[in-house]
Scaffold this active site. Structure first.
Site, short mmCIF file in Angstrom:
data_model
loop_
_atom_site.label_atom_id
_atom_site.label_comp_id
_atom_site.label_asym_id
_atom_site.label_seq_id
_atom_site.Cartn_x
_atom_site.Cartn_y
_atom_site.Cartn_z
N SER A 115 48.02 52.97 40.44
CA SER A 115 48.13 51.99 41.53
C SER A 115 47.44 50.68 41.21
CB SER A 115 47.54 52.57 42.82
OG SER A 115 46.20 52.97 42.60
N HIS A 139 54.94 53.50 40.83
CA HIS A 139 53.84 53.61 41.79
C HIS A 139 54.39 54.07 43.14
CE1 HIS A 139 50.67 51.45 44.47
NE2 HIS A 139 50.40 52.73 44.34
N GLU A 184 57.01 50.96 43.84
CA GLU A 184 56.76 49.80 42.97
C GLU A 184 57.09 50.23 41.54
OE1 GLU A 184 53.32 46.57 44.14
OE2 GLU A 184 52.63 48.58 43.67
N ASN A 223 48.55 46.34 46.05
CA ASN A 223 47.11 46.55 46.08
C ASN A 223 46.33 45.30 45.70
OD1 ASN A 223 47.17 49.14 47.07
ND2 ASN A 223 47.22 50.10 45.06
#
Length: 706
Positions: free
Chosen positions: A414, A435, A447, A485
């Protein structure tokens, strides 16, 4: 020489019945050419003395997907769909809609205007306009309550969810069990109508008995949808339109529907929801491959790690009928992981979402191994191990040894550098990031992270594979945290800083909840576990060392064992078995102590400041991501944030929200906090060059092309 385009609507006569067929691939959208064709062929059939009845049906596998929403931006609605429906409803020959496949939106509204409707039992019909921030604008809110009853119409219109045809009592005059017999049964039905001189049944002649729709019905309905309709504009207008169907004759009700439709169309929510509709579809259009790029077959998948994340990822593939090999080095961990998956499936079966046979079929696709050699023949392997670079590299070195040539090696990291992970193999072209978001068997977002050396066919295969496992894939580049993130970091940072400055966690969370997020940042931190962010900060000291105030309150809480919901205390307190956060004054005391140590003044904060300081830095980080090419387009960031982080779809995502309110406003606020917050402001509120440039040009993120 250009090929002649087939007509969007055709007509063929079967004796005394004219059959008008829509044939505008792929979904018979009611575009201008279809509307013109319907008027032309219906008018001709009405003028033909040999024709006694007219059928409207489709050459496609569905009846119609509804409006051509690309026309929303052009504004060319001539001839408008209501004019087509007025022609149908007022016709002096019976017009019968034969729904040979799904009918949604305007497609169903066409059928509602007909005098009779025929379909097969398992067909699907719906009015999904609410998902675009609008309401059915061609009579759906007026005709459906007259035919199917007010309660059923409210459910269909306000939820936007499709219904099985056989469940919509009163809507159809004939429902056949076998779709292959639909047209033959329809012709027999129509011949009987003609032979018996059956009346033309116009929906406008139906009056709703007000006793079937008392005020309490609408009041209860409003109360029942309040939570899920929070922040949306169109659900309330849908309800008002259905109320008009009860109290007004059809012509006046249609006028009221039209007024409410235009209210919706002019709302920022509709602009945002329509933006997101297109953004989701645009996410799959990338420049990294084309139609000629080959794909790799994914017939079996390996998953490393049978924990919560690995198990959730495995379920996606089992749900799609793809065999999975799960690796855990300890048999006990493997057994525990497989048992958890079975428990998840069994819970779904108890809720009626799966049959017991479904559970067994899916579990049969899952096998375990405690030896890397068990992954030798898989076509794709996804590691879901601990988020530490040395652990990831060890795994990929081993995969490089055992996996067959051409296997795709994927990391579920991540935050970590995918290029560094790929460099631990002899085949970096086969390495990609996949991800998944937790819980991986529920969250729609994936992702897809392309490394510097990731091959085009690996990217294409991964994007197509995402569709197969019913994920929305967004392709991104490599940087810390990728898109999602990386952008959430300033959001969490500011929440923590605001607590240090004297704002209460519940005040911050209320502002963010009222903005439309499913929960505030402090509740989110407790739910995820404050220790997760703590470990990330420990690994990123070089990034945050210049700010001694960085997340000091959260760090103190973790160091005192207050890591969140899982231990019953974090930023909030939790009673055993409850997820309801309880404010804890001792957190404010900790914040006060830390503020005194750092010389940070505590003060009152307005709701506007809290909102801007949490949301605008997140947007600003998105501007950096765009400029760096980590995301190809601003709408990709919006898809990530709506599906991955619960950003309200009625705001369209953070970049659409910024475009809607104006980048000049975001830029001005960033400058304001940069200048007002002293050294802290200079560290964290410097506007991104792209934000400054677009704001000065009066443009939006949607205008930016790298």
């Amino acid at each position: 020489m250009n090929a002649v385009q087939p007509a969007a609507v055709t007509r063929q006569n079967k004796g005394n019945i004219a059959i008008v067929l829509m044939q505008s691939p792929p979904v018979n959208a009611l575009s201008k050419s279809v509307r013109v064709g319907l008027i032309e062929h219906i008018s001709a059939a009405l003028d033909d003395a040999s024709i006694e009845a007219i059928v409207i049906s489709s050459e496609q596998s569905l009846f119609s997907g509804g409006a051509d929403i690309s026309e929303f931006s052009s504004g060319d609605f001539e001839p408008p769909l209501p004019s087509v429906l007025e022609l149908i409803e007022n016709a002096d020959k019976p017009i019968v809609a034969v729904l040979n496949g799904p009918a949604f939106g305007g497609g169903l509204e066409v059928a509602l205007a007909c005098h009779y409707r025929i379909t097969f039992a398992q067909n699907k019909v719906g009015l999904p306009e609410v998902n675009l921030g609008i309401l059915p604008g061609a009579g759906g809110t007026q005709r459906l309550p007259r035919l199917a009853g007010v309660a059923k119409a409210l459910d269909m219109i306000v939820s936007g969810k499709p219904a099985i045809a056989s469940s919509v009592k009163g809507l159809f005059d004939l429902v056949v069990d076998d779709p292959s017999q639909l047209m033959a049964s329809s012709v027999d039905f129509i011949n009987d109508l003609i032979a018996n001189g059956a009346p033309i049944k116009r929906t406008k002649d139906i009056d709703i008995d007000p006793a079937t729709a008392p005020d309490e019905l609408f009041a209860q309905y409003r109360q029942g949808i309040a939570k899920q309709a929070r922040g949306f504009f169109s659900p309330e207008r849908c309800i008002r339109a259905v109320e008009a169907a009860v109290t007004l004759p059809l012509d006046e009700g249609l006028q009221r529907e039209s007024e409410l439709f235009m209210e919706c169309m002019k709302s920022p929510q509709a602009r945002s929801q329509q933006h997101f509709f297109f953004a989701e579809r645009a996410a799959g259009h990338v420049a990294d491959f084309d139609k000629s790029t080959p794909t790799r077959d994914i017939k079996t998948v390996g998953i490393i790690g049978a924990g919560t994340m690995g198990g959730g990822i495995a379920m996606n593939f089992a749900n799609a009928g793809i065999p999975v090999v799960m690796l855990e080095l300890q048999q006990e961990a493997l057994d525990k992981g497989l048992a958890l998956i079975r428990r998840n499936y069994s819970n779904s079966a108890k809720k009626g979402k799966l049959t017991e046979q479904d559970v067994e079929d899916r579990m049969a696709l899952l096998q375990g191994t405690t030896d890397y050699a068990g992954l030798a023949e898989v076509d794709l392997v996804i590691e879901a191990v601990f988020e530490k670079m040395d652990v990831k590299k060890q795994v990929f070195t081993k995969l490089d040894e055992v996996c067959k040539p051409g296997a795709i090696l994927a990391s579920n990291t991540s935050t970590l550098d995918l290029n560094e992970i790929a460099a631990s193999t002899s085949r970096p072209q086969d390495v990609i990031g996949l991800h998944f978001f937790s819980p991986a068997n529920v969250m729609k977002l994936l992702e897809v992270v392309k490394g510097e050396k990731t091959a085009a066919d690996v990217i294409k295969t991964s994007m197509l594979m995402a569709k197969k496992i019913r994920k929305v894939a967004v392709l991104v580049g490599v940087c810390f945290g990728f898109v999602g993130n990386r952008m959430i970091e300033p959001y969490g940072r500011e929440s923590n800083r605001l607590i240090l400055e004297g704002a209460s966690p519940e005040q911050i969370d209320k502002v963010i909840y009222d903005f439309g997020m499913p929960m505030g940042p402090n509740t989110m931190g407790d739910m995820a576990g404050l220790d997760i962010g703590y470990f990330v900060r420990q690994s990123r000291q070089a990034f945050i060392a210049h700010d001694p105030s960085y997340a000091v309150v959260a760090d103190r809480l973790v160091e005192e064992g207050r890591v969140g919901l899982k231990v019953g205390k974090g930023i909030y307190l939790y009673e055993e078995g409850s997820r309801t956060p309880i404010p804890d004054p001792s957190v404010l005391a900790i914040a006060k102590q830390e503020a005194q140590k750092l010389g940070v003044e505590q003060r009152q904060h307005s709701e506007q400041e809290i909102l801007e300081r949490c949301i605008f830095p997140l947007i600003n980080e998105g501007a950096h991501i765009l400029e760096e090419g980590i995301a190809a387009k601003s709408s990709d960031i919006d898809v990530i944030y709506v599906y991955g982080y619960g950003f309200p779809v009625y705001r369209g995502g953070p970049m659409q929200y910024a475009d809607e309110i104006g980048l000049d406003k975001v830029y001005a606020a960033m400058c304001k906090y940069r200048d007002e917050l002293g050294d802290y402001g200079k560290m964290w509120f410097e506007p991104a060059p792209l934000l400054k440039k677009l704001a000065e040009q009066g443009k939006g993120f949607a205008d930016f092309k790298k």
